[in-house]
Scaffold this motif. Structure first.
Motif, mmCIF file in Angstrom:
data_model
loop_
_atom_site.group_PDB
_atom_site.id
_atom_site.type_symbol
_atom_site.label_atom_id
_atom_site.label_comp_id
_atom_site.label_asym_id
_atom_site.label_seq_id
_atom_site.Cartn_x
_atom_site.Cartn_y
_atom_site.Cartn_z
ATOM 1 N N TRP A 106 41.959 41.326 54.168
ATOM 2 C CA TRP A 106 41.068 41.517 53.016
ATOM 3 C C TRP A 106 39.877 40.574 53.082
ATOM 4 O O TRP A 106 38.749 40.968 52.797
ATOM 5 N N PHE A 107 40.121 39.314 53.456
ATOM 6 C CA PHE A 107 39.018 38.359 53.564
ATOM 7 C C PHE A 107 37.945 38.881 54.513
ATOM 8 O O PHE A 107 36.750 38.794 54.221
ATOM 9 N N VAL A 108 38.367 39.405 55.648
ATOM 10 C CA VAL A 108 37.415 39.895 56.638
ATOM 11 C C VAL A 108 36.645 41.097 56.088
ATOM 12 O O VAL A 108 35.408 41.150 56.162
ATOM 13 N N PHE B 163 15.756 29.647 44.911
ATOM 14 C CA PHE B 163 15.610 30.565 46.047
ATOM 15 C C PHE B 163 16.363 31.842 45.706
ATOM 16 O O PHE B 163 17.239 31.824 44.826
ATOM 17 N N PRO B 164 16.057 32.956 46.367
ATOM 18 C CA PRO B 164 16.725 34.221 46.022
ATOM 19 C C PRO B 164 18.250 34.132 46.115
ATOM 20 O O PRO B 164 18.789 33.608 47.093
ATOM 21 N N ASN B 165 18.913 34.636 45.096
ATOM 22 C CA ASN B 165 20.380 34.604 45.066
ATOM 23 C C ASN B 165 21.040 35.191 46.313
ATOM 24 O O ASN B 165 22.107 34.704 46.726
ATOM 25 N N PRO B 166 20.485 36.258 46.916
ATOM 26 C CA PRO B 166 21.151 36.831 48.097
ATOM 27 C C PRO B 166 21.363 35.842 49.230
ATOM 28 O O PRO B 166 22.273 36.034 50.054
ATOM 29 N N ILE B 167 20.570 34.780 49.280
ATOM 30 C CA ILE B 167 20.756 33.774 50.329
ATOM 31 C C ILE B 167 22.118 33.100 50.163
ATOM 32 O O ILE B 167 22.776 32.737 51.144
ATOM 33 N N LEU B 168 22.554 32.951 48.914
ATOM 34 C CA LEU B 168 23.900 32.412 48.668
ATOM 35 C C LEU B 168 24.953 33.321 49.298
ATOM 36 O O LEU B 168 25.924 32.854 49.894
ATOM 37 N N GLY B 169 24.737 34.632 49.153
ATOM 38 C CA GLY B 169 25.679 35.587 49.735
ATOM 39 C C GLY B 169 25.663 35.573 51.245
ATOM 40 O O GLY B 169 26.716 35.673 51.891
ATOM 41 N N LEU B 170 24.467 35.456 51.819
ATOM 42 C CA LEU B 170 24.354 35.431 53.281
ATOM 43 C C LEU B 170 25.140 34.275 53.886
ATOM 44 O O LEU B 170 25.735 34.402 54.953
ATOM 45 N N THR B 171 25.126 33.141 53.195
ATOM 46 C CA THR B 171 25.858 31.980 53.704
ATOM 47 C C THR B 171 27.314 31.973 53.221
ATOM 48 O O THR B 171 28.225 31.716 53.998
ATOM 49 N N GLY B 172 27.495 32.285 51.943
ATOM 50 C CA GLY B 172 28.828 32.197 51.359
ATOM 51 C C GLY B 172 29.834 33.181 51.910
ATOM 52 O O GLY B 172 31.011 32.841 52.093
ATOM 53 N N TRP B 173 29.416 34.426 52.194
ATOM 54 C CA TRP B 173 30.369 35.432 52.645
ATOM 55 C C TRP B 173 30.842 35.217 54.078
ATOM 56 O O TRP B 173 31.792 35.859 54.526
ATOM 57 N N VAL B 174 30.172 34.299 54.774
ATOM 58 C CA VAL B 174 30.640 33.964 56.118
ATOM 59 C C VAL B 174 32.009 33.274 56.041
ATOM 60 O O VAL B 174 32.865 33.466 56.908
ATOM 61 N N ALA B 175 32.212 32.487 54.977
ATOM 62 C CA ALA B 175 33.454 31.717 54.842
ATOM 63 C C ALA B 175 34.706 32.597 54.827
ATOM 64 O O ALA B 175 35.641 32.352 55.601
ATOM 65 N N PRO B 176 34.791 33.636 53.963
ATOM 66 C CA PRO B 176 35.990 34.480 53.997
ATOM 67 C C PRO B 176 36.205 35.159 55.349
ATOM 68 O O PRO B 176 37.354 35.322 55.785
ATOM 69 N N ILE B 177 35.106 35.553 56.010
ATOM 70 C CA ILE B 177 35.247 36.188 57.320
ATOM 71 C C ILE B 177 35.883 35.220 58.312
ATOM 72 O O ILE B 177 36.845 35.554 59.013
ATOM 73 N N TYR C 14 40.672 36.789 42.666
ATOM 74 C CA TYR C 14 42.049 36.957 42.215
ATOM 75 C C TYR C 14 43.035 36.654 43.348
ATOM 76 O O TYR C 14 44.043 35.966 43.155
ATOM 77 N N ALA C 15 42.743 37.175 44.532
ATOM 78 C CA ALA C 15 43.650 37.025 45.671
ATOM 79 C C ALA C 15 43.840 35.560 46.048
ATOM 80 O O ALA C 15 44.969 35.107 46.292
ATOM 81 N N VAL C 16 42.751 34.819 46.089
ATOM 82 C CA VAL C 16 42.842 33.413 46.492
ATOM 83 C C VAL C 16 43.564 32.587 45.438
ATOM 84 O O VAL C 16 44.431 31.766 45.761
ATOM 85 N N ILE C 17 43.237 32.795 44.171
ATOM 86 C CA ILE C 17 43.890 32.034 43.104
ATOM 87 C C ILE C 17 45.386 32.332 43.071
ATOM 88 O O ILE C 17 46.224 31.412 42.962
ATOM 89 N N LEU C 18 45.750 33.600 43.188
ATOM 90 C CA LEU C 18 47.175 33.946 43.194
ATOM 91 C C LEU C 18 47.868 33.371 44.422
ATOM 92 O O LEU C 18 49.027 32.930 44.347
ATOM 93 N N HIS C 19 47.173 33.349 45.549
ATOM 94 C CA HIS C 19 47.775 32.810 46.772
ATOM 95 C C HIS C 19 48.046 31.317 46.659
ATOM 96 O O HIS C 19 49.142 30.856 47.014
ATOM 97 N N VAL C 20 47.055 30.555 46.171
ATOM 98 C CA VAL C 20 47.278 29.104 46.085
ATOM 99 C C VAL C 20 48.314 28.760 45.017
ATOM 100 O O VAL C 20 48.964 27.712 45.096
ATOM 101 N N LEU C 21 48.489 29.642 44.046
ATOM 102 C CA LEU C 21 49.529 29.417 43.039
ATOM 103 C C LEU C 21 50.908 29.778 43.573
ATOM 104 O O LEU C 21 51.862 29.009 43.433
ATOM 105 N N ARG C 22 51.023 30.925 44.217
ATOM 106 C CA ARG C 22 52.341 31.380 44.673
ATOM 107 C C ARG C 22 52.908 30.505 45.784
ATOM 108 O O ARG C 22 54.118 30.378 45.933
ATOM 109 N N THR C 23 52.027 29.895 46.584
ATOM 110 C CA THR C 23 52.478 29.065 47.701
ATOM 111 C C THR C 23 52.679 27.615 47.315
ATOM 112 O O THR C 23 53.186 26.825 48.118
ATOM 113 N N GLY C 24 52.260 27.245 46.113
ATOM 114 C CA GLY C 24 52.398 25.860 45.695
ATOM 115 C C GLY C 24 51.273 24.975 46.179
ATOM 116 O O GLY C 24 51.313 23.756 45.995
#
Length: 200
Positions: A16-18, A70-84, A145-155
């Motif tokens: 899903w992250f990818v 700066f334009p908000n999309p620049i945040l997406g260009l950099t930020g979405w690399v992390a989940p990938i 949702y996925a990340v928050i639930l994951h860090v909670l379920r795994t402790g």
């Protein structure tokens, strides 16, 4: 690198992250290109400007479209690399330390809060539905949702056993949680902007 509370790789989460990262990055890239078109020609008709209601030009040119200077999309260009990167690393066998997961969850919490704010600005102030923005909403919400639930379920994020158990059960219902969130946004958009009336 160790991953507290998890003995197996969260493969589905990694996939899903990818997928979410690629979709989110493409939306950010498309919005960036539209912004560049506007800079080159302020009178250009953008490909995402479908109607007075469904458009991205108004969003891009507003102050909300450049909150941090700066334009908000620049945040997406950099930020979405992390989940990938995180998704690919997990699929390759990486296990991340607690601090890494907590920072990752913090980053996605910021993204989620920012997206909710942008949704409110679009619906209540700008009165538009930006196509590429909505794609970003589409993937940011379930990824949070996925990340928050994951860090909670795994402790990874300390919590009582009942909360950890509840998070583990909710993980299977994450698609429904996302659909409910989309439905809430759609209902608000309908009441605020009369989307159906504008379309039909």
């Amino acid at each position: 690198m160790t991953q507290p509370g998890s003995r197996t790789r969260p493969t589905a989460l990694a996939v899903w992250f990818v997928l979410a990262g690629v979709v989110g990055w493409w939306a950010a890239f498309s919005l960036t290109m539209e912004r560049l078109h506007l800079l080159a020609d302020p009178d250009v008709i953008l490909g995402c400007d479908i109607s007075p209601l469904v458009q991205c030009g108004k969003n891009l040119e507003s102050w909300q479209g450049s909150v941090f200077g700066f334009p908000n999309p620049i945040l997406g260009l950099t930020g979405w690399v992390a989940p990938i990167v995180v998704g690919v690393a997990i699929l390759a066998g990486a296990r991340f330390a607690r601090w890494f997961w907590l920072l990752f969850a913090l980053g996605l919490t910021f993204a989620f809060v920012f997206v909710i704010w942008l949704i409110a600005q679009s619906l209540f102030v700008l009165g538009t539905l930006c196509p590429w923005c909505m794609v970003t909403w589409l993937v940011t919400i379930p990824t949070f949702y996925a990340v928050i639930l994951h860090v909670l379920r795994t402790g990874i994020l300390p919590a009582p056993r009942s909360i950890r158990s509840g998070a583990a059960k909710l993980m299977g219902w994450m698609p429904l949680l996302a659909v409910i969130s989309y439905a809430i946004i759609a209902v608000i958009a309908q009441f605020r902007l009369d989307v159906l009336g504008a379309v039909f």
